[in-house]
Write an enzyme that holds these catalytic residues in place. Structure first.
Site, short mmCIF file in Angstrom:
data_model
loop_
_atom_site.label_atom_id
_atom_site.label_comp_id
_atom_site.label_asym_id
_atom_site.label_seq_id
_atom_site.Cartn_x
_atom_site.Cartn_y
_atom_site.Cartn_z
N ASN A 167 111.99 -19.91 -47.27
CA ASN A 167 112.35 -20.36 -45.54
C ASN A 167 112.37 -19.46 -45.06
OD1 ASN A 167 113.37 -21.45 -43.42
ND2 ASN A 167 115.35 -22.92 -44.98
N ASP A 168 113.20 -18.41 -45.29
CA ASP A 168 113.74 -17.18 -43.70
C ASP A 168 112.49 -16.05 -43.69
OD1 ASP A 168 116.43 -17.79 -44.16
OD2 ASP A 168 116.98 -16.82 -45.31
N VAL A 169 111.57 -16.03 -44.79
CA VAL A 169 110.58 -15.07 -45.04
C VAL A 169 109.75 -15.14 -43.79
CG1 VAL A 169 111.22 -13.87 -46.65
CG2 VAL A 169 109.22 -15.96 -47.30
N VAL A 170 109.35 -16.85 -43.66
CA VAL A 170 108.33 -17.20 -42.74
C VAL A 170 109.23 -18.87 -41.71
CG1 VAL A 170 106.58 -18.10 -44.72
CG2 VAL A 170 108.34 -19.78 -44.23
N ALA A 208 120.19 -17.27 -45.70
CA ALA A 208 120.92 -16.40 -44.69
C ALA A 208 121.43 -16.94 -43.92
CB ALA A 208 119.73 -15.14 -43.58
#
Lengths: 91, 454
Positions: free
Chosen positions: B380-383, B421
């Protein structure tokens, strides 16, 4: 005392130098491996327990030996398990 | 002074540790490096026992055996997804051991002021490392919330405890009082907890790495206390390499270290902003199968959700099926995918995903425009484009996979819950995004069948 300080300073530079270039793939195993190495406190724990003459010192010393052993063996075994995964996938 | 043979054995052990760290930095020699480190450790411990265990020999052996009985099965049985919290625990017990060693030595020996200073440092750093590691363990194990925890007036409590420590430390050196040293130990424990509580989920691995370096320093300081060169060298090595590693990890997340450790105090405001209702588009397994089956190029972006669902094998099978149809499949591995840098590589290697298909950010992002489908599995956070576009986002500045530049995006998610996060992801609401709800492994298996039927 200055001898020990000299050793400390030199070790700092060696520590910086050996890990200056690490691919992100190996960050986790490296952290885990370093974690196992500071388990060397086991040496200290054995030395103080070997000198203890009964009482609370002995109990605390044995506790330190126990905890440090968990650190050492757990650290090396986990690291080895992680690295095993990379076997046969080398370029 | 120890006899020469003891000193020599310690020297060899120290060299083994340097070689171990060096080996662990290169994929080819990593495993060998670890074994060399273990051999050095064995040499050091046997030497210490032979030379130093004047009294209590059998009891020491018993304690070592007990430690091995606890440590080995724990390390053998831990799931690969739970590795980070295991490392945290092993680190914590090491810190506690260092603090105990210094405490006992302080009780037994009446040393110089310098000796007292080293003792104070060992006890304080060891205690911080121990309690901090326990809290990181609880966070990663999700026994407690993974969100940053902000105590009311937490900053003042933290500052107060730190001041108490600063006052106690010189008092211990001046008086050589054992009760004061125990009080300092307690202060260290409190500091460790207060230090880690405000660190948010995705940043916890950085905290582990830093605490790892702390334990190294505690061990080095204990080396001064005992006048033992091996402890100084090994502890310092770990302290120094751990510091560098922590910095490398922080760089991979594109954020300064101070921001990661103390950012929670400022980031809380930003989360409240984006409350308005936005619509998402969810698709069926068949829709996604068609999208994938007729693509030319697919990029899989795996995240921790994939690991939790144990879906590594399913994703590899799907990729192989697609490759048989002549589709190019790559894996985009973010430096912090999973919960530790490099964690995802370990998990995919376990599932026999070919090493050369694992691509890093810089390999993938420039060609993102020609990727037909970006399949985001449990990441999720990495995209999250917010990391690139929204300066108010708590993860602003973290490098991401720019999958919003791909022709289509498929998100496999369990629910609309935000990522680790705790940050909302604008990409979920993007017109070219299709959501596929459900357990990652379940959905992938269904996808596999659906693609076969095309």
């Amino acid at each position: 005392m200055i001898d020990l300080l000299t050793i400390f300073v030199l070790a700092v530079f060696v520590g910086f130098e050996v890990v200056s270039k690490v691919s992100t793939i190996l960050h986790t195993p490296l952290m885990s491996g370093a974690n196992a190495i500071h388990g060397v406190i086991l040496v200290g724990a054995i030395l103080i327990t070997g000198r203890a003459e009964g009482g609370p010192e002995l109990a605390l010393g044995l506790a330190a030996v126990f905890l440090a052993t968990v650190n050492v063996v757990g650290g090396f075994v986990v690291t080895d398990r992680m690295l095993e995964m990379f076997k046969g996938h080398k370029r | 002074m120890s006899p020469t043979w003891v000193q020599l054995a310690y020297l060899v052990a120290a060299l083994c540790f340097v070689l171990a760290l060096k080996g662990l930095s290169t994929p080819r020699y990593a495993r060998l490096g670890n074994l060399v480190g273990a051999a050095g450790m064995a040499l050091a411990v046997v030497t210490a026992y032979a030379h130093g265990a004047v009294h209590n020999g059998p009891l020491i052996l018993l304690a070592v055996a007990a430690g091995a009985v606890v440590g080995v099965p724990a390390a053998r049985s831990v799931k690969m997804t739970a590795i980070p919290q295991m490392v945290a625990l092993f680190n914590g017990v090491g810190g506690a051991a260092a603090a105990l060693v210094a405490l006992v030595e302080f009780v037994e020996v009446d040393g110089s002021a310098l000796f007292d200073v080293a003792t104070v440092l060992t006890v304080l750093i060891g205690a911080v490392s121990f309690s901090g590691s326990v809290v990181t363990f609880l966070k990663l194990q999700e026994v407690m919330t993974t969100r940053p925890v902000l105590l009311p007036a937490g900053r003042f409590v933290g500052a107060g405890v730190a001041l108490l420590g600063l006052a106690l430390a010189p008092a211990v050196v001046a008086t050589s009082s054992v009760p004061l040293l125990v009080a300092l130990f307690a202060v260290g424990l409190a500091l460790g907890v207060l230090f880690v509580l405000p660190v948010g989920g995705a940043d916890v691995p950085i905290a582990i790495s830093l605490l790892n370096a702390f334990t190294g320093l505690a061990v080095a300081a204990s080396g001064y206390v005992l006048g033992n060169t091996l402890l100084i060298v090994a502890g310092t090595l770990v302290g120094a390499s751990g510091t560098i590693l922590t910095r490398l990890m922080a760089q991979a997340m594109g954020r300064p270290l101070a921001n990661i450790l103390f950012g929670a105090f400022t980031a809380a405001r930003a989360a409240a902003a984006g409350g308005e209702q936005r619509t998402v588009r969810s698709g069926t397994v068949e829709d996604v199968a068609i999208l994938l089956g007729y693509a030319h190029s697919v990029l899989v972006v795996p995240g921790y959700g994939l690991a939790v669902a144990q879906a590594q094998h399913a994703v590899r099978e799907l990729a192989q099926l697609l490759e048989k149809r002549g589709i190019r499949v790559d894996y985009g591995i973010h430096p912090v995918a999973g919960r530790m840098p490099g964690h995802m590589n370990v998990l995919l290697a376990e599932a026999d995903v070919p090493y050369e298909n694992l691509k890093e950010l810089d390999d993938v992002n420039p060609g993102m425009g020609s990727v037909d489908v970006a399949l985001v599995v449990g990441a999720n956070d990495v995209v999250n484009p917010g990391a690139r576009d929204d300066p108010a986002s708590p993860i602003y500045g973290m490098p991401i996979f720019e999958v919003d530049h791909a022709k289509a995006v498929v998100f496999m998610k369990r629910s609309m819950r935000p990522g680790f996060a705790g940050v909302d992801n604008g990409l979920l609401y993007h017109p070219k995004t299709t959501l596929l709800f459900g357990d990652a492994k379940d959905s992938l298996t269904k996808l596999l069948t659906a693609v076969k039927q095309l």
